[in-house]
Design a protein around this motif. Sequence first.
Motif, PDB file in Angstrom:
ATOM      1  N   VAL A 158       0.751  -1.031  -0.085  1.00  0.00           N
ATOM      2  CA  VAL A 158      -0.089   0.113  -0.064  1.00  0.00           C
ATOM      3  C   VAL A 158       0.869   1.185   0.024  1.00  0.00           C
ATOM      4  O   VAL A 158       1.999   1.205   0.511  1.00  0.00           O
ATOM      5  N   ALA A 159       0.366   2.415  -0.700  1.00  0.00           N
ATOM      6  CA  ALA A 159       1.221   3.507  -0.965  1.00  0.00           C
ATOM      7  C   ALA A 159       1.270   4.382   0.535  1.00  0.00           C
ATOM      8  O   ALA A 159       2.023   5.042   0.675  1.00  0.00           O
ATOM      9  N   ASP A 160      -0.201   4.426   0.850  1.00  0.00           N
ATOM     10  CA  ASP A 160      -0.159   5.096   2.248  1.00  0.00           C
ATOM     11  C   ASP A 160      -1.671   4.631   2.748  1.00  0.00           C
ATOM     12  O   ASP A 160      -2.131   3.559   2.486  1.00  0.00           O
ATOM     13  N   GLY A 161      -2.096   5.079   3.804  1.00  0.00           N
ATOM     14  CA  GLY A 161      -3.290   4.571   4.570  1.00  0.00           C
ATOM     15  C   GLY A 161      -2.943   3.270   5.390  1.00  0.00           C
ATOM     16  O   GLY A 161      -1.593   3.261   5.968  1.00  0.00           O
ATOM     17  N   ARG A 162      -3.451   2.421   5.145  1.00  0.00           N
ATOM     18  CA  ARG A 162      -3.300   1.185   6.250  1.00  0.00           C
ATOM     19  C   ARG A 162      -3.953  -0.212   5.472  1.00  0.00           C
ATOM     20  O   ARG A 162      -4.560   0.019   4.395  1.00  0.00           O
ATOM     21  N   VAL A 163      -3.633  -1.204   6.079  1.00  0.00           N
ATOM     22  CA  VAL A 163      -3.977  -2.725   5.492  1.00  0.00           C
ATOM     23  C   VAL A 163      -5.332  -2.996   6.325  1.00  0.00           C
ATOM     24  O   VAL A 163      -5.454  -2.930   7.396  1.00  0.00           O
ATOM     25  N   GLY A 164      -6.487  -3.289   5.473  1.00  0.00           N
ATOM     26  CA  GLY A 164      -7.721  -3.698   6.245  1.00  0.00           C
ATOM     27  C   GLY A 164      -8.165  -5.055   5.599  1.00  0.00           C
ATOM     28  O   GLY A 164      -7.805  -5.557   4.540  1.00  0.00           O
ATOM     29  N   ILE A 165      -8.967  -5.644   6.469  1.00  0.00           N
ATOM     30  CA  ILE A 165      -9.539  -6.766   6.058  1.00  0.00           C
ATOM     31  C   ILE A 165     -11.217  -6.456   5.835  1.00  0.00           C
ATOM     32  O   ILE A 165     -11.876  -6.331   6.912  1.00  0.00           O
ATOM     33  N   SER A 166     -11.823  -7.039   4.921  1.00  0.00           N
ATOM     34  CA  SER A 166     -13.256  -6.893   4.456  1.00  0.00           C
ATOM     35  C   SER A 166     -13.598  -8.198   4.061  1.00  0.00           C
ATOM     36  O   SER A 166     -12.991  -9.158   3.659  1.00  0.00           O
ATOM     37  N   LEU A 167     -14.984  -8.251   4.002  1.00  0.00           N
ATOM     38  CA  LEU A 167     -15.761  -9.222   3.463  1.00  0.00           C
ATOM     39  C   LEU A 167     -16.478  -8.795   2.271  1.00  0.00           C
ATOM     40  O   LEU A 167     -17.197  -7.834   2.246  1.00  0.00           O
ATOM     41  N   PHE A 168     -16.432  -9.708   1.202  1.00  0.00           N
ATOM     42  CA  PHE A 168     -17.242  -9.231  -0.042  1.00  0.00           C
ATOM     43  C   PHE A 168     -18.104 -10.500  -0.438  1.00  0.00           C
ATOM     44  O   PHE A 168     -17.651 -11.551  -0.360  1.00  0.00           O
ATOM     45  N   ARG A 169     -19.257 -10.148  -0.579  1.00  0.00           N
ATOM     46  CA  ARG A 169     -20.422 -11.168  -1.017  1.00  0.00           C
ATOM     47  C   ARG A 169     -20.643 -10.930  -2.453  1.00  0.00           C
ATOM     48  O   ARG A 169     -21.194  -9.909  -2.818  1.00  0.00           O
ATOM     49  N   SER A 170     -20.348 -11.910  -3.451  1.00  0.00           N
ATOM     50  CA  SER A 170     -20.489 -11.636  -4.925  1.00  0.00           C
ATOM     51  C   SER A 170     -21.433 -12.501  -5.402  1.00  0.00           C
ATOM     52  O   SER A 170     -21.415 -13.715  -4.929  1.00  0.00           O
ATOM     53  N   GLU A 171     -22.255 -11.900  -6.452  1.00  0.00           N
ATOM     54  CA  GLU A 171     -23.353 -12.768  -7.049  1.00  0.00           C
ATOM     55  C   GLU A 171     -22.589 -13.839  -8.057  1.00  0.00           C
ATOM     56  O   GLU A 171     -21.720 -13.722  -8.433  1.00  0.00           O
ATOM     57  N   LEU A 172     -23.349 -14.993  -7.995  1.00  0.00           N
ATOM     58  CA  LEU A 172     -23.110 -16.088  -8.956  1.00  0.00           C
ATOM     59  C   LEU A 172     -22.978 -15.689 -10.424  1.00  0.00           C
ATOM     60  O   LEU A 172     -23.710 -14.800 -10.860  1.00  0.00           O
ATOM     61  N   ARG A 173     -21.812 -16.059 -11.066  1.00  0.00           N
ATOM     62  CA  ARG A 173     -21.807 -15.483 -12.744  1.00  0.00           C
ATOM     63  C   ARG A 173     -21.755 -16.976 -13.418  1.00  0.00           C
ATOM     64  O   ARG A 173     -21.371 -17.949 -12.777  1.00  0.00           O
ATOM     65  N   GLU A 174     -21.842 -16.698 -14.734  1.00  0.00           N
ATOM     66  CA  GLU A 174     -22.114 -18.322 -15.436  1.00  0.00           C
ATOM     67  C   GLU A 174     -21.195 -17.817 -16.891  1.00  0.00           C
ATOM     68  O   GLU A 174     -21.009 -16.929 -17.427  1.00  0.00           O
ATOM     69  N   LEU A 175     -20.847 -19.177 -16.973  1.00  0.00           N
ATOM     70  CA  LEU A 175     -19.906 -19.233 -18.306  1.00  0.00           C
ATOM     71  C   LEU A 175     -21.112 -19.498 -19.540  1.00  0.00           C
ATOM     72  O   LEU A 175     -22.120 -20.310 -19.322  1.00  0.00           O
ATOM     73  N   PRO A 176     -20.819 -19.033 -20.683  1.00  0.00           N
ATOM     74  CA  PRO A 176     -19.779 -17.849 -20.995  1.00  0.00           C
ATOM     75  C   PRO A 176     -20.134 -16.790 -20.258  1.00  0.00           C
ATOM     76  O   PRO A 176     -21.104 -16.291 -20.010  1.00  0.00           O
ATOM     77  N   TYR A 177     -19.088 -16.140 -20.093  1.00  0.00           N
ATOM     78  CA  TYR A 177     -18.935 -14.795 -19.024  1.00  0.00           C
ATOM     79  C   TYR A 177     -18.894 -13.378 -20.054  1.00  0.00           C
ATOM     80  O   TYR A 177     -17.873 -13.591 -20.556  1.00  0.00           O
ATOM     81  N   GLN A 178     -19.605 -12.669 -20.119  1.00  0.00           N
ATOM     82  CA  GLN A 178     -19.458 -11.236 -20.667  1.00  0.00           C
ATOM     83  C   GLN A 178     -18.619 -10.395 -19.910  1.00  0.00           C
ATOM     84  O   GLN A 178     -18.793  -9.919 -18.843  1.00  0.00           O
ATOM     85  N   LEU A 179     -17.237 -10.073 -20.514  1.00  0.00           N
ATOM     86  CA  LEU A 179     -16.331  -9.154 -19.625  1.00  0.00           C
ATOM     87  C   LEU A 179     -16.439  -7.960 -20.517  1.00  0.00           C
ATOM     88  O   LEU A 179     -16.076  -7.582 -21.588  1.00  0.00           O
ATOM     89  N   ASP A 180     -16.988  -6.867 -19.718  1.00  0.00           N
ATOM     90  CA  ASP A 180     -17.143  -5.613 -20.293  1.00  0.00           C
ATOM     91  C   ASP A 180     -16.276  -4.383 -19.276  1.00  0.00           C
ATOM     92  O   ASP A 180     -16.240  -3.414 -19.795  1.00  0.00           O
TER      93      ASP A 180
END
Length: 157
Positions: free
Chosen positions: A48-70
């Motif tokens: 990290v350039a400045d600030g501090r290191v943190g630990i977060s939790l992310f909940r992400s929705e299911l994705r399917e293949l083929p996946y559209q990368l935009d």
Amino acid sequence: MTADIRISPLTAAAFAPFGDVLNCDGDPDKMINAGLCGRFHDRAQVDVADGRVGISLFRSELRELPYQLDLIERHPEGSQAFIPMSMDAFLVVVADDDLHPQAFITAPGEGINFHRNVWHGVLTPLSGPGLFAVIDRIGEGPNLEEHLFATPYRVVV
């Protein structure tokens, strides 16, 4: 016309330009807790350039293949680690500075650490909603750049 990106297995060598693979390959660096726990020591550097290191939790929705990368993004002020809280594989998309994307699939339970300023896709669980521990920079000022592809890519097996 949409271009296809084929998914490759995630290996430390192939992913090295973009970050670190977080896994328990090989023997532990040392045994702890009266020999009942193996420590795989110092698998990634948090940067990290400045600030501090943190630990977060992310909940992400299911994705399917083929996946559209935009959309891809990067964080110029800090690295960003994603550690799945399940044994499910997930899709990892990275791009070089010329914005040419590559796609990898993790092994079950494997995490990744994106180096600072590396273009990458969003969290993409493929087996159900994903819950991830995320270790990254917490601080003032902008630390997110996004790029929308004029023509999306299609990520395929």
